[in-house]
Scaffold this motif. Structure first.
Motif, PDB file in Angstrom:
ATOM      1  N   THR A  18       0.954  -1.142  -0.102  1.00  0.00           N
ATOM      2  CA  THR A  18      -0.106   0.173  -0.086  1.00  0.00           C
ATOM      3  C   THR A  18       0.949   1.349  -0.137  1.00  0.00           C
ATOM      4  O   THR A  18       0.526   2.058  -0.609  1.00  0.00           O
ATOM      5  N   LYS A  19       1.881   1.189   0.591  1.00  0.00           N
ATOM      6  CA  LYS A  19       2.931   2.439   0.682  1.00  0.00           C
ATOM      7  C   LYS A  19       3.469   2.647  -0.649  1.00  0.00           C
ATOM      8  O   LYS A  19       3.439   3.794  -1.187  1.00  0.00           O
ATOM      9  N   GLN A  20       4.068   1.555  -1.114  1.00  0.00           N
ATOM     10  CA  GLN A  20       4.416   1.947  -2.627  1.00  0.00           C
ATOM     11  C   GLN A  20       3.189   2.585  -3.625  1.00  0.00           C
ATOM     12  O   GLN A  20       3.615   3.354  -4.299  1.00  0.00           O
ATOM     13  N   ASN A  21       2.041   1.963  -3.311  1.00  0.00           N
ATOM     14  CA  ASN A  21       1.135   2.415  -4.057  1.00  0.00           C
ATOM     15  C   ASN A  21       0.696   3.895  -3.794  1.00  0.00           C
ATOM     16  O   ASN A  21       0.165   4.495  -4.819  1.00  0.00           O
ATOM     17  N   LEU A  22       0.494   4.222  -2.731  1.00  0.00           N
ATOM     18  CA  LEU A  22       0.282   5.343  -2.292  1.00  0.00           C
ATOM     19  C   LEU A  22       1.462   6.655  -2.163  1.00  0.00           C
ATOM     20  O   LEU A  22       1.419   7.653  -2.678  1.00  0.00           O
ATOM     21  N   LEU A  23       2.377   6.148  -1.403  1.00  0.00           N
ATOM     22  CA  LEU A  23       3.488   7.023  -1.279  1.00  0.00           C
ATOM     23  C   LEU A  23       4.335   7.456  -2.498  1.00  0.00           C
ATOM     24  O   LEU A  23       4.689   8.413  -2.627  1.00  0.00           O
ATOM     25  N   PRO A  25       3.713   7.562  -5.592  1.00  0.00           N
ATOM     26  CA  PRO A  25       3.388   8.328  -6.548  1.00  0.00           C
ATOM     27  C   PRO A  25       3.006   9.544  -5.864  1.00  0.00           C
ATOM     28  O   PRO A  25       3.169  10.886  -6.565  1.00  0.00           O
ATOM     29  N   LEU A  26       2.523   9.729  -4.556  1.00  0.00           N
ATOM     30  CA  LEU A  26       2.589  10.925  -3.870  1.00  0.00           C
ATOM     31  C   LEU A  26       3.878  12.054  -4.049  1.00  0.00           C
ATOM     32  O   LEU A  26       3.695  13.019  -4.248  1.00  0.00           O
ATOM     33  N   GLU A  27       4.887  11.087  -3.448  1.00  0.00           N
ATOM     34  CA  GLU A  27       6.171  11.750  -3.696  1.00  0.00           C
ATOM     35  C   GLU A  27       6.634  12.468  -4.925  1.00  0.00           C
ATOM     36  O   GLU A  27       6.916  13.488  -5.180  1.00  0.00           O
ATOM     37  N   ASP A  28       6.238  11.570  -6.075  1.00  0.00           N
ATOM     38  CA  ASP A  28       6.546  12.168  -7.346  1.00  0.00           C
ATOM     39  C   ASP A  28       5.675  13.438  -7.700  1.00  0.00           C
ATOM     40  O   ASP A  28       6.152  14.313  -8.332  1.00  0.00           O
ATOM     41  N   LEU A  29       4.362  13.181  -7.135  1.00  0.00           N
ATOM     42  CA  LEU A  29       3.557  14.615  -7.400  1.00  0.00           C
ATOM     43  C   LEU A  29       4.139  15.743  -6.590  1.00  0.00           C
ATOM     44  O   LEU A  29       4.056  16.859  -7.125  1.00  0.00           O
ATOM     45  N   LEU A  30       4.670  15.642  -5.347  1.00  0.00           N
ATOM     46  CA  LEU A  30       5.146  16.672  -4.643  1.00  0.00           C
ATOM     47  C   LEU A  30       6.534  17.327  -5.096  1.00  0.00           C
ATOM     48  O   LEU A  30       6.658  18.455  -4.992  1.00  0.00           O
ATOM     49  N   LYS A  31       7.056  16.464  -6.077  1.00  0.00           N
ATOM     50  CA  LYS A  31       8.298  16.967  -6.763  1.00  0.00           C
ATOM     51  C   LYS A  31       8.084  17.821  -7.555  1.00  0.00           C
ATOM     52  O   LYS A  31       8.801  18.531  -8.193  1.00  0.00           O
ATOM     53  N   ARG A  32       6.779  17.968  -7.964  1.00  0.00           N
ATOM     54  CA  ARG A  32       6.420  18.788  -9.479  1.00  0.00           C
ATOM     55  C   ARG A  32       6.235  20.187  -8.915  1.00  0.00           C
ATOM     56  O   ARG A  32       6.648  21.117  -9.810  1.00  0.00           O
ATOM     57  N   GLY A  33       6.297  20.485  -7.687  1.00  0.00           N
ATOM     58  CA  GLY A  33       6.351  21.955  -7.264  1.00  0.00           C
ATOM     59  C   GLY A  33       5.384  22.890  -7.311  1.00  0.00           C
ATOM     60  O   GLY A  33       5.390  24.110  -6.931  1.00  0.00           O
ATOM     61  N   LYS A  34       3.992  22.445  -7.558  1.00  0.00           N
ATOM     62  CA  LYS A  34       3.000  23.444  -7.863  1.00  0.00           C
ATOM     63  C   LYS A  34       1.686  23.032  -7.331  1.00  0.00           C
ATOM     64  O   LYS A  34       1.248  21.793  -7.839  1.00  0.00           O
ATOM     65  N   LEU A  35       1.209  23.790  -6.420  1.00  0.00           N
ATOM     66  CA  LEU A  35      -0.075  23.183  -5.779  1.00  0.00           C
ATOM     67  C   LEU A  35      -1.348  23.832  -6.714  1.00  0.00           C
ATOM     68  O   LEU A  35      -2.215  24.642  -6.462  1.00  0.00           O
ATOM     69  N   ASP A  36      -1.460  23.289  -7.853  1.00  0.00           N
ATOM     70  CA  ASP A  36      -2.445  23.748  -8.883  1.00  0.00           C
ATOM     71  C   ASP A  36      -3.545  22.845  -9.215  1.00  0.00           C
ATOM     72  O   ASP A  36      -3.660  21.597  -8.601  1.00  0.00           O
ATOM     73  N   GLU A  37      -4.681  23.007  -9.971  1.00  0.00           N
ATOM     74  CA  GLU A  37      -5.771  22.011 -10.033  1.00  0.00           C
ATOM     75  C   GLU A  37      -5.419  20.870 -10.568  1.00  0.00           C
ATOM     76  O   GLU A  37      -5.809  19.678 -10.104  1.00  0.00           O
ATOM     77  N   GLU A  38      -4.284  20.630 -11.259  1.00  0.00           N
ATOM     78  CA  GLU A  38      -3.787  19.491 -11.992  1.00  0.00           C
ATOM     79  C   GLU A  38      -3.093  18.693 -10.885  1.00  0.00           C
ATOM     80  O   GLU A  38      -3.273  17.445 -10.643  1.00  0.00           O
ATOM     81  N   PHE A  39      -2.559  19.275  -9.630  1.00  0.00           N
ATOM     82  CA  PHE A  39      -1.830  18.434  -8.693  1.00  0.00           C
ATOM     83  C   PHE A  39      -3.121  17.697  -7.952  1.00  0.00           C
ATOM     84  O   PHE A  39      -3.030  16.686  -7.518  1.00  0.00           O
ATOM     85  N   TYR A  40      -4.260  18.698  -7.650  1.00  0.00           N
ATOM     86  CA  TYR A  40      -5.164  17.934  -6.893  1.00  0.00           C
ATOM     87  C   TYR A  40      -6.059  16.994  -7.495  1.00  0.00           C
ATOM     88  O   TYR A  40      -6.278  15.691  -6.941  1.00  0.00           O
ATOM     89  N   ALA A  41      -6.193  17.134  -8.862  1.00  0.00           N
ATOM     90  CA  ALA A  41      -6.844  16.120  -9.613  1.00  0.00           C
ATOM     91  C   ALA A  41      -5.817  14.904  -9.514  1.00  0.00           C
ATOM     92  O   ALA A  41      -6.381  13.544  -9.455  1.00  0.00           O
ATOM     93  N   ASP A  42      -4.274  14.770  -9.877  1.00  0.00           N
ATOM     94  CA  ASP A  42      -3.743  13.694  -9.709  1.00  0.00           C
ATOM     95  C   ASP A  42      -3.616  13.081  -8.406  1.00  0.00           C
ATOM     96  O   ASP A  42      -3.560  11.972  -8.160  1.00  0.00           O
ATOM     97  N   LEU A  43      -3.531  13.893  -7.325  1.00  0.00           N
ATOM     98  CA  LEU A  43      -3.641  13.275  -5.810  1.00  0.00           C
ATOM     99  C   LEU A  43      -4.683  12.618  -5.795  1.00  0.00           C
ATOM    100  O   LEU A  43      -4.819  11.501  -5.042  1.00  0.00           O
ATOM    101  N   GLU A  44      -5.982  13.143  -6.126  1.00  0.00           N
ATOM    102  CA  GLU A  44      -7.451  12.258  -6.230  1.00  0.00           C
ATOM    103  C   GLU A  44      -6.996  11.006  -6.840  1.00  0.00           C
ATOM    104  O   GLU A  44      -7.593   9.993  -6.369  1.00  0.00           O
ATOM    105  N   ALA A  45      -6.520  10.854  -7.984  1.00  0.00           N
ATOM    106  CA  ALA A  45      -6.245   9.769  -8.673  1.00  0.00           C
ATOM    107  C   ALA A  45      -5.623   8.874  -7.859  1.00  0.00           C
ATOM    108  O   ALA A  45      -5.851   7.624  -7.842  1.00  0.00           O
ATOM    109  N   VAL A  46      -4.457   9.234  -7.260  1.00  0.00           N
ATOM    110  CA  VAL A  46      -3.542   8.431  -6.416  1.00  0.00           C
ATOM    111  C   VAL A  46      -4.374   7.763  -5.310  1.00  0.00           C
ATOM    112  O   VAL A  46      -4.171   6.443  -4.917  1.00  0.00           O
ATOM    113  N   LEU A  47      -5.157   8.682  -4.767  1.00  0.00           N
ATOM    114  CA  LEU A  47      -6.011   7.985  -3.493  1.00  0.00           C
ATOM    115  C   LEU A  47      -7.022   7.095  -3.794  1.00  0.00           C
ATOM    116  O   LEU A  47      -7.087   5.934  -3.276  1.00  0.00           O
TER     117      LEU A  47
END
Ligand SMILES: Nc1nc2c(ncn2[C@@H]2O[C@H](COP(=O)(O)OP(=O)(O)OP(=O)(O)O)[C@@H](O)[C@H]2O)c(=O)[nH]1
Ligand SMILES: [Mg+2]
Length: 306
Positions: A18-23, A25-47
């Motif tokens: 579960t960690k691999q599956n959640l954390l 992709p989450l770390e990858d998202l966080l590296k993108r550096g921007k809290l925009d709509e795309e970030f939240y949409a991708d975070l939703e997909a990860v969850l």
């Protein structure tokens, strides 16, 4: 004991998929550096990918965005802690109070086929006995051919008495005898095993209702607690099972097994949020000490720590 180092590392190990599956992709998202709509949409997909479920994922995101606004955050790396905090808030509300040292208890253990009822009973019995209680096992699964033998074998291994009948007997009659034996011989905790049944089979649920009625009528001052065993690998289906068993036999406490076998441990969060079904114990492996009290802080820490 919950909280000890050895258990924590087993918990982490058990949750590794579960960690691999959640954390990951989450770390990858966080590296993108921007809290925009795309970030939240991708975070939703990860969850959702981790089986947190759409409505719970949306709730988490809404709270997250609120916090980000409140604190005027712009750095995605801070989001990880916020998310962990919001998940913890949901889980904390769903922690069950189950004290294995309680006297005068009858635990009726229910759930669909193969979720881990019988082995969970064995693990529980061992832990309960260690608290000093006198434990009786009741083999009210008369449906599956080898079920009684399976529980008897556990009884032998653990040195515990097992009340049983022949295969095919009326499970309610076994339950009745179990309670009668307990009343006559002063057992303090009674664990009743039941047949795995499809939650879609109405007649089997009716049979289980009858077992419950018989147990209730013979409690003799004891407290009945219906424990629903759910297999974490069944994902969102566990939500449906929980609803059906709650309605049919008043299951109000969950045990979640096989978290070690799934990348979708987010189901814990979905169960906690959508059903408000208190979770008492989680299983992360086949050993007796792989079944432990569900401690939300520990769970979130194990999920989010490196
Ligand atoms: N990996 C893993 N396996 C588990 C866990 N809990 C139970 N199992 C395994 O799941 C399998 C089924 O367990 P049982 O206890 O027989 O399941 P049951 O619900 O009693 O099954 P029926 O009586 O057929 O309905 C066994 O091989 C157990 O060892 C767990 O937390 N992790
Ligand atoms: Mg069984």
């Amino acid at each position: 004991m919950p909280g000890d180092g050895n258990w924590f590392s087993r918990l982490k190990q058990g949750l590794s998929r579960t960690k691999q599956n959640l954390l990951g992709p989450l770390e990858d998202l966080l590296k993108r550096g921007k809290l925009d709509e795309e970030f939240y949409a991708d975070l939703e997909a990860v969850l959702i990918q981790a089986d947190v479920g759409v409505s719970t994922a949306d709730k988490l995101l809404a709270r997250l965005q609120e916090r980000v606004r409140e604190r005027r955050l712009s750095d995605p790396t801070q989001v990880k802690d916020l998310l962990a905090g919001e998940i913890l808030a949901i889980l904390t509300d769903a922690r069950a109070d189950l004290d294995l040292a309680d006297r005068d208890m009858v635990y009726l253990v229910v759930g669909v086929n193969g979720v881990g009822k019988t082995t969970t009973i064995a693990k529980l019995a061992e832990r309960i006995r260690k608290t000093g209680r006198k434990v009786l096992l009741v083999a009210a699964d008369t449906f599956r051919a080898a079920a009684t033998e399976q529980l008897q074998a556990w009884g032998q291994r653990l040195g515990l008495d097992v009340v049983h009948h022949q295969a095919g007997a009326d499970p309610a009659a076994v339950a009745f005898d179990g309670l009668a034996a307990a009343n006559a011989r002063k057992y303090e905790v009674i664990l009743v095993d039941t047949a795995g049944r499809l939650h879609t089979k109405v007649n089997l649920l009716e049979e289980l209702r009858k077992v419950r009625r018989v147990v209730e009528a013979n409690l003799n001052g004891r407290t009945l607690r219906v424990l629903l065993v759910l297999d974490a690998t069944t994902g969102q289906n566990a939500l449906h099972q929980a609803q059906v068993f709650r309605e049919a036999v008043g299951a109000e406490t969950a045990i979640l097994t096989k978290l070690d076998g799934t990348a979708k441990g987010g189901i814990v969060i979905a169960l906690a949020d959508q059903l408000r079904l208190p979770i008492a114990l989680i299983g992360v492996g086949e050993r007796a000490d792989d079944l432990r009290e569900f401690v939300p802080e520990e769970f979130v820490q194990a999920l989010f720590s490196e």
